[in-house]
Scaffold this motif. Structure first.
Motif, PDB file in Angstrom:
ATOM      1  N   MET A  45       0.794  -1.483   0.184  1.00 57.98           N
ATOM      2  CA  MET A  45      -0.079   0.274   0.127  1.00 57.98           C
ATOM      3  C   MET A  45       0.293   1.417   0.037  1.00 57.98           C
ATOM      4  SD  MET A  45      -3.313  -1.130   2.877  1.00 57.98           S
ATOM      5  CE  MET A  45      -4.396   0.088   2.335  1.00 57.98           C
ATOM      6  N   ASP A  48       2.300   1.862  -3.742  1.00 52.69           N
ATOM      7  CA  ASP A  48       1.106   2.530  -4.061  1.00 52.69           C
ATOM      8  C   ASP A  48       1.161   3.774  -4.059  1.00 52.69           C
ATOM      9  OD1 ASP A  48      -1.186   2.005  -6.328  1.00 52.69           O
ATOM     10  OD2 ASP A  48      -2.322   2.456  -4.536  1.00 52.69           O
ATOM     11  N   VAL A 139      -3.321  -6.697  -3.945  1.00 55.39           N
ATOM     12  CA  VAL A 139      -2.615  -4.894  -3.527  1.00 55.39           C
ATOM     13  C   VAL A 139      -1.210  -5.275  -3.342  1.00 55.39           C
ATOM     14  CG1 VAL A 139      -1.881  -3.278  -2.169  1.00 55.39           C
ATOM     15  CG2 VAL A 139      -3.900  -4.241  -2.688  1.00 55.39           C
ATOM     16  N   LEU A 376      -7.079  -2.779  -9.394  1.00 51.78           N
ATOM     17  CA  LEU A 376      -5.508  -2.189  -9.653  1.00 51.78           C
ATOM     18  C   LEU A 376      -4.941  -1.895 -10.872  1.00 51.78           C
ATOM     19  CD1 LEU A 376      -4.593  -3.874  -6.505  1.00 51.78           C
ATOM     20  CD2 LEU A 376      -4.691  -1.666  -6.050  1.00 51.78           C
ATOM     21  N   SER A 383      -5.861   1.494  -3.708  1.00 54.78           N
ATOM     22  CA  SER A 383      -5.699  -0.174  -2.981  1.00 54.78           C
ATOM     23  C   SER A 383      -6.946   0.755  -1.312  1.00 54.78           C
ATOM     24  CB  SER A 383      -5.106  -0.177  -2.431  1.00 54.78           C
ATOM     25  OG  SER A 383      -3.693   0.765  -1.657  1.00 54.78           O
TER      26      SER A 383
END
Length: 400
Positions: A45, A48, A139, A376, A383
């Protein structure tokens, strides 16, 4: 390089730094309140948000920071947040990012601890996690793909990662895997005839390994039965944060040896519940200390235990963070870090594989994982929204 902070890429003006600190606070407070799934999911995360969405650093830089967290004891995802804050906004960013990642998770855990003391049990989380876990797998897989493309660009690095993954699957301790990968990478660099010997800066990589191992031995030897008090509680959790490598299962074994068997401050059932809460709540797994502190000393105990287990992470990052650019300028130390990065990705992949086996249990969880991966990759959906959607679907599925 910023004259104000000495950190490459950090904002130079007061206004820019204030904006950077506010953005760090918002991002990591949100992640601390919503980042389910343990360290691998937290890393995914953060990648991202920090690399793909905000462009604060390259994937290569992010991977260097992640590799560095694996060489020091303590909660790796929390230390990665602290590293990112330091890189983004200097020493103030280090405190803001780390604090904002820890505080919401600790408050949520504190709520669980209150419910546990008040009602004798923790609230049911299985329905929520049923929908969240498969989304987390997507993710993590997306982050692994991006980081792997940045960090595993040669057959040698791919082979080294495969070797590390195999070693991890066979039960070799993760610290041995990391150190072995670094040593193999250095050996290859020396065999290629580039540098003749270890230049200045190579020792910087060894320091994070030597310090916790030595202090861990001293801490174990010094452990004796003591009456409960806030100061002994703080010192105990400071010791844990200073010497502990590994997953939540390693944390469980470490806590059990002292809190249950040696100090007799709590029962084994209470300890298992504390670690379980740390696993199922968002943010760092080490917030299990908050739960334990509340059981033993209510709110003051929770504050003391939380501070004790997380303070060493700030110290280790402050010590090692400024060394990373120097390590990259040293051929031998840079090779060691490349090896550690390859091993870190391999360990992350192994953890993801094990999580996937536990998360994808039927057609609905499989569909959630595939749909999340598609959204994604194709549409770059945040996410956070995917995890919230997974939680809603998980809760709704048990009531249909």
């Amino acid at each position: 390089m910023s004259k104000d902070s000495g950190i490459e890429g950090a904002p130079t003006s007061g206004e820019a730094r204030g904006a950077a600190l506010w953005e760090l606070a918002r991002l990591f407070f949100r992640l601390g309140a919503t980042a389910f799934g343990g360290p691998a999911a937290h890393v995914a995360m953060m990648e991202d948000e920090v690399v793909r969405r905000r462009g604060w650093m390259t994937r290569e830089d992010f991977l260097d920071l992640y590799g560095a967290t694996n060489l020091i004891p303590g909660p790796s995802s929390t230390e990665l947040a602290i590293h990112i804050g330091h890189r983004r906004a200097g020493w103030a960013g280090l405190l803001v990012a780390g604090g904002c990642f820890i505080v919401p998770a600790a408050l949520i855990t504190l709520g669980f601890a209150w419910a546990y003391v008040r009602f004798g049990a923790v609230p049911e989380m299985s329905a929520l996690l049923y929908g969240v876990k498969p989304v987390i797998i997507a993710v993590v897989a997306q982050a692994l793909w991006g980081l792997g493309r940045a960090g595993l660009r040669s057959r040698r690095s791919l082979g080294l990662a495969a070797l590390c993954a195999g070693a991890s699957l066979f039960g070799i301790h993760e610290l041995a895997v990391l150190a072995g990968a670094g040593a193999l990478a250095v050996s290859h660099r020396l065999a290629a005839g580039r540098p003749a010997g270890p230049p200045p800066g190579a020792a910087a990589v060894a320091v994070p390994l030597a310090v916790p191992l030595a202090s861990g031995a001293a801490a174990t030897a010094a452990a004796v039965s003591v009456p409960f008090g806030l100061l002994p509680l703080f010192l105990f959790f400071a010791k844990v944060g200073s010497v502990l490598f590994g997953s939540g299962y390693v944390l469980l074994a470490f806590l059990r040896a002292d809190l249950v068997e040696r100090y007799r401050w709590m029962t084994e059932a209470q300890l298992l519940d504390a670690v379980a809460v740390g696993q199922v709540t968002p943010g760092p797994v080490f917030t299990a200390a908050t739960f334990i502190g509340y059981l033993l000393g209510r709110v003051p105990g929770a504050l003391v235990a939380t501070a004790g287990i997380f303070l060493p992470a700030f110290f280790f990052v402050a010590l090692s963070g400024p060394l990373i650019p120097r390590v990259r300028r040293s051929p031998v130390a840079s090779a060691f870090l490349d090896g550690v990065n390859a091993a870190s990705l391999a360990l992350m992949a192994v953890v993801s594989f094990r999580l996937a086996r536990a998360a994808v249990v039927d057609w609905l969880t499989g569909a959630l994982a595939i749909a999340a991966a598609f959204l994604l990759i194709r549409y770059r959906v945040s996410s956070l929204w995917l995890i919230l959607a997974g939680a809603v679907i998980g809760v709704a599925s048990v009531h249909v």
